[in-house]
Design an enzyme around this catalytic site. Sequence first.
Site, PDB file in Angstrom:
ATOM      1  N   GLY A  13       1.027  -1.410   0.176  1.00 32.26           N
ATOM      2  CA  GLY A  13       0.318   0.007   0.226  1.00 32.26           C
ATOM      3  C   GLY A  13       0.842   1.677   0.436  1.00 32.26           C
ATOM      4  O   GLY A  13       0.379   2.314   0.453  1.00 32.26           O
ATOM      5  N   MET A  17      -1.074   7.414   1.606  1.00 37.49           N
ATOM      6  CA  MET A  17      -0.702   8.330   2.522  1.00 37.49           C
ATOM      7  C   MET A  17      -0.202   7.689   3.459  1.00 37.49           C
ATOM      8  O   MET A  17       1.048   7.894   3.959  1.00 37.49           O
ATOM      9  CB  MET A  17      -1.912   9.210   2.873  1.00 37.49           C
ATOM     10  CG  MET A  17      -1.347   9.918   4.173  1.00 37.49           C
ATOM     11  SD  MET A  17      -1.991  11.407   4.433  1.00 37.49           S
ATOM     12  CE  MET A  17      -3.491  10.398   5.163  1.00 37.49           C
ATOM     13  N   ILE A  18      -1.103   6.910   3.939  1.00 36.74           N
ATOM     14  CA  ILE A  18       0.022   5.683   5.319  1.00 36.74           C
ATOM     15  C   ILE A  18       1.308   5.500   4.320  1.00 36.74           C
ATOM     16  O   ILE A  18       2.476   5.290   5.145  1.00 36.74           O
ATOM     17  CB  ILE A  18      -0.878   5.307   6.302  1.00 36.74           C
ATOM     18  CG1 ILE A  18      -1.953   6.203   6.402  1.00 36.74           C
ATOM     19  CG2 ILE A  18      -0.357   4.063   7.085  1.00 36.74           C
ATOM     20  CD1 ILE A  18      -2.691   5.696   7.509  1.00 36.74           C
ATOM     21  N   ILE A 123      -2.137  -2.517   9.360  1.00 36.12           N
ATOM     22  CA  ILE A 123      -2.516  -1.468   9.902  1.00 36.12           C
ATOM     23  C   ILE A 123      -3.794  -0.754   9.000  1.00 36.12           C
ATOM     24  O   ILE A 123      -3.816  -0.014   9.606  1.00 36.12           O
ATOM     25  CB  ILE A 123      -1.614  -0.564   9.852  1.00 36.12           C
ATOM     26  CG1 ILE A 123      -0.915   0.342   8.233  1.00 36.12           C
ATOM     27  CG2 ILE A 123      -0.650  -0.853  11.109  1.00 36.12           C
ATOM     28  CD1 ILE A 123      -0.152   0.829   9.115  1.00 36.12           C
ATOM     29  N   ASN A 125      -7.575  -0.892   8.068  1.00 40.40           N
ATOM     30  CA  ASN A 125      -9.082  -0.826   8.764  1.00 40.40           C
ATOM     31  C   ASN A 125     -10.563  -2.007   9.149  1.00 40.40           C
ATOM     32  O   ASN A 125      -9.882  -2.606   7.667  1.00 40.40           O
ATOM     33  CB  ASN A 125     -10.015   0.254   9.300  1.00 40.40           C
ATOM     34  CG  ASN A 125      -9.493   1.255   9.815  1.00 40.40           C
ATOM     35  OD1 ASN A 125      -8.623   0.448  11.551  1.00 40.40           O
ATOM     36  ND2 ASN A 125      -8.992   2.007  10.616  1.00 40.40           N
ATOM     37  N   HIS A 180     -11.737  -2.676  17.709  1.00 40.32           N
ATOM     38  CA  HIS A 180     -11.253  -1.532  16.469  1.00 40.32           C
ATOM     39  C   HIS A 180     -12.402  -1.400  16.191  1.00 40.32           C
ATOM     40  O   HIS A 180     -12.197  -1.037  14.790  1.00 40.32           O
ATOM     41  CB  HIS A 180      -9.570  -2.012  15.971  1.00 40.32           C
ATOM     42  CG  HIS A 180      -9.462  -0.501  15.815  1.00 40.32           C
ATOM     43  ND1 HIS A 180      -8.937   0.623  16.889  1.00 40.32           N
ATOM     44  CD2 HIS A 180      -9.643   0.290  14.466  1.00 40.32           C
ATOM     45  CE1 HIS A 180      -8.890   1.770  15.343  1.00 40.32           C
ATOM     46  NE2 HIS A 180      -8.226   1.958  14.237  1.00 40.32           N
TER      47      HIS A 180
END
Length: 223
Positions: A13, A17-18, A123, A125, A180
Site C-alpha cells: 500500500g 498516504m500512510i 494497519i 481497518n 477496533h
Amino acid sequence: MNFLTNDKLLIVGAGGMIGSNMVQSALMLGLTPNICLYDIYEPGVHGVFDEIQQCAFPGVNVTYTVNPEEAFTGAKYIISSGGAPRKEGMTREDLLKGNCKIAAEFGDNIKKYCPEVEHVVVIFNPADVTALTALIHSGLKPNQLTSLAALDSTRLQQALALEFGVQQDKVTGAHTYGGHGEQMAVFASQVKVDGKPLSEMGLSAERWEEIKHHTVQGGSNII
C-alpha cells in the site's frame, strides 16, 4: 547511514498516504536500506518511488512494483496499509467485507512467496479483524504478526489530557477493550490523571460519555 539490518522490508500500500509515510519513516530511522514499495495502483506507487529517490537518502536500495511475487519474495519484514480507506459516513465495520478479502489475499501471498518472513504489521481497518484474517491465511505464528493495537487507548489518553490540561503522558491507565470499532468498551476505573484517580477529578457522567463517544468516533473526526 547506519542501518539496523540489511534485510528486505516490504511496504504494502506504498502508494497511499500512510504507506508512503512508512517508507520515509523507515529510511529516516535507519531500519534497512533495502525497501520494496508495493501497490496495485502503479501511478501512485511510482510517484512515491520518485519522491523517495529525489530525497537522495545515501546508500539505499529502494524499488517498487505492482507484481506481488516480485514484492513478497525475499521479504523479511512487512508493513501493510494496503486496504481500502475509510470514507466519510462509513464505520470501520462497513470496510469489513472488502478489506477482509484483501487481508486474505495478503496472507496468501505471504504463505506463497515469503513463508520465512520474520514479522508482519497490519494497519488497515478494521485492524483487529484484518490482522486475524491475514494471520490465518499466512500460516504464521501469532507472535509474528502485529496489528494496530494502541490507537484507541491513546485517543482516550489524549482526550483526557486535553480535558484536564496536562501532558498526555500524565494520563495513565487509559485503556480500551474489544474490537477496533463501534463496539469497543471504554472504561474509567483504572485511569489516573497526574497520579490521581479519575473518579476524584470531578468529571461529570455526561462529560465522560462525551469523551467515550469521541474516543470511539476518533477516526471519523480525522476523515
